[in-house]
Design an enzyme around this catalytic site. Structure first.
Site, short mmCIF file in Angstrom:
data_model
loop_
_atom_site.label_atom_id
_atom_site.label_comp_id
_atom_site.label_asym_id
_atom_site.label_seq_id
_atom_site.Cartn_x
_atom_site.Cartn_y
_atom_site.Cartn_z
N MET A 1 -73.10 -10.04 7.96
CA MET A 1 -74.08 -9.65 9.30
C MET A 1 -76.00 -10.13 9.33
O MET A 1 -76.28 -10.78 7.98
CB MET A 1 -74.75 -8.62 10.37
N CYS A 2 -77.20 -8.89 8.82
CA CYS A 2 -78.85 -9.18 8.37
C CYS A 2 -78.86 -10.25 9.95
O CYS A 2 -78.34 -11.11 10.55
CB CYS A 2 -78.75 -9.73 6.94
N GLY A 3 -80.78 -9.61 9.33
CA GLY A 3 -81.41 -10.94 10.50
C GLY A 3 -81.93 -10.94 9.86
O GLY A 3 -83.24 -10.71 8.99
N ARG B 1 -78.58 -6.26 14.01
CA ARG B 1 -78.03 -7.26 12.96
C ARG B 1 -78.51 -6.62 11.32
O ARG B 1 -77.48 -6.83 10.55
CB ARG B 1 -78.44 -7.94 12.85
N THR C 1 -84.12 -7.63 8.62
CA THR C 1 -83.00 -6.95 8.81
C THR C 1 -81.78 -6.86 7.62
O THR C 1 -80.92 -7.66 7.83
CB THR C 1 -82.31 -6.58 9.93
#
Lengths: 302, 232
Positions: free
Chosen positions: A1-3, A31, A151
């Site tokens: 994920m990660c944003g 995320r 994030t």
């Protein structure tokens, strides 16, 4: 994920870029609950460098910062410094060798890490949510022209401040990146860079993106567009990446379109994010949003 | 007509309210301020009309059977995934994987579609007024995929029996994709479909290229080893 998020004001020098990036990041908090960070570009100062240093955890941070300021004064004049939570921020005069400056600071204490250097770039990151980042550093008060945010949901490397994003390209002023994805030829690239004496600060594969782009851009004749096009050839894996320099915001999406990235452009601004929900949450008004296509490279410049 | 405003509510509450409105006999529902939230309007099985006045996030209108769902702006990943029947109309652009694995009904995208449009579709029609991205139509088994603008790279890769039509250029054909002349039946169907869903368009059925499977990947033949080596 990660944003990941990016915002770029097209004409104004003084927009609430901190507030916008934070608003976008909050919408992507789910995320990446591990850490949050921003790279913000302020109004040009008087040619001095802003040096941001991670001081380490606990202890007397003020005296540690004073120790660095003393060293910097001997080197070339440090006119001002301040500390907030884990960071110290110094204003350093004159043209300077950034690698020399970095090692002068980092050799003082093993906990010290130069997180960013630039005429306008300031990176702030820490473990935890975007809300915590705001609570500790008031990033929403920051005014400037453009910025990045991240994030993180860690998959392969440690969760701490150093492994958080954005990454500054060590030695290259005002160059920062955020990355969502995996660089699958990371170990090969890392080995190659280390043989040439490049120091890696973390075990996070995203760090190699910053190192790669700095290497490309130090060739002088290479534009950011060209560097991002070359990245499509040289870096394998899944990636949506945003990169910011003193005057530019760029994006690149990997050759299999494996990671999301959407964008919008109006007369006033450009906004890019992993999910549209981030753009809609932070920027009211009427505009259309579209997903970046495979291998798409875009650069906006002011 | 029922009006639902999203405000600060969670997707679950909004979807529950849509269901309550349908159960109460509403046949027209407008959802205001969707703010690109994910999972809106999933698995609606009644022939109602739902309009999202804004953008929607991932998986909107997935698994639906019968409704007409309209989205005023853009849609995120997995729009109308595995839909059975009904209509989904997006006035903006759609993210990756729109209409993936759909079995029936019609998806109309007025803007562009990103990567992997209509992959593994098993029926129905996808119509894109703009361009489509990488790998559209991959492993399509049935149905029709129509792109009025340009198609991206690896178009119609490893097809079964989906018929693809492209009005503009094709950046690159996928493995085993073959361009052929549309039949009279094809152009008549295209004319009727364009007239129904994109009445303003100047394009006609005869302006489209048709892309189908070359059928070389349908059965393994060691004499065609070269084709298999290049297939993904």
């Amino acid at each position: 994920m990660c944003g990941i998020v990016g915002f770029f004001a097209k004409d104004s020098e003084q927009v609430e870029v901190g507030r916008t990036i934070l608003g976008m990041l909050r919408a992507l908090g789910c995320r990446g609950p591990d850490s949050a960070g921003v790279a913000l570009f302020g109004t040009p100062d008087d040619g001095r460098f802003v040096v941001r240093v991670k001081l380490g955890d606990g202890g007397d941070l003020e005296s540690r910062a004073r120790q660095i300021a003393g060293r910097l004064e001997k080197l070339q004049g440090c006119s001002h410094f301040s500390t907030t939570a884990s960071y110290a921020r110094f204003l350093v005069s004159g043209e300077t060798d950034l690698n020399g400056l970095t090692s002068a600071i980092e050799s003082l204490d093993k906990d010290f890490e130069v997180v960013s250097i630039g005429h306008r770039l300031e990176i702030v990151k820490q473990t935890g949510s975007p809300d915590n980042l705001e609570k500790t550093y008031c990033v929403s008060h920051f005014k400037g022209t453009h910025g990045l945010g991240h994030t993180r949901l860690s998959t392969e490397s440690r969760v701490d401040l150093s492994h958080s994003q954005p990454f500054w390209s060590h030695g290259f002023p005002d160059l920062a990146i955020v990355h969502n994805g995996h660089i699958t030829n990371y170990h090969q690239l890392r080995r190659r860079y280390e043989q040439r004496g490049v120091r890696f600060y973390t075990e996070n594969d995203s760090e190699v993106v910053a190192i790669y782009l700095a290497e490309q851009l130090s060739k002088g004749s290479t534009s950011l567009e060209d560097a991002l096009e070359r990245m499509l050839r040289d870096l394998d894996g899944s990636y949506s990446c945003l990169v910011a320099t003193e005057r530019q915001l760029g994006l690149v999406k990997d050759p299999f379109a494996l990671k999301p990235l959407v964008m919008t452009e109006t007369d006033a601004f450009v906004a890019v994010a992993t999910e549209e929900i981030a753009i809609r949450a932070a920027l009211p008004g009427s505009y259309s949003v579209r997903e970046a296509q495979v291998k798409e490279v875009r650069v906006w410049q002011r | 007509m029922a009006e639902i405003t999203c405000g600060n509510r969670m997707t679950r509450e909004i979807n529950a309210e849509i269901r309550r409105a349908i159960a109460a006999g509403e046949r027209e529902i407008v959802v205001n301020d969707p703010g690109a939230r994910h999972n809106l309007g999933v698995a609606v099985l009644e022939p109602v009309r739902i309009r999202f006045a804004g953008s929607v996030g991932y998986y909107c209108a997935g698994l639906i059977d019968g409704p007409r769902i309209e989205i005023d702006e853009s849609a995120g990943w997995g729009l109308a995934e595995s839909m059975m029947s009904g209509e989904v109309v997006v006035h903006g652009s759609a993210g990756n994987g729109a209409a993936a694995a759909m079995r029936g009904g019609t998806v109309v995208i007025h803007g562009d579609a990103a990567a992997r449009l209509g992959v593994s579709m098993k029926g129905g029609t996808v119509l894109v007024a703009g361009n489509c991205g990488y790998m559209a139509g991959f492993m399509g088994q049935k149905g029709r995929l129509v792109v009025c603008g340009d198609a991206g790279d690896a178009f119609a890769d490893s097809l079964y029996e989906t018929m693809c039509f492209v009005g503009g250029g094709i950046q690159g054909l996928g493995t085993d994709a073959v361009v052929e002349e549309p039949s009279q039946e094809d152009t008549a169907w295209l004319d009727a479909t364009l007239a129904e869903y994109l009445p303003g368009t100047a394009q006609r059925g005869r302006d489209f290229k048709k892309v189908v499977a070359g059928r070389k990947l349908w059965n393994f033949d060691k004499r065609e080893w070269k084709v298999w080596q290049e297939a993904l």
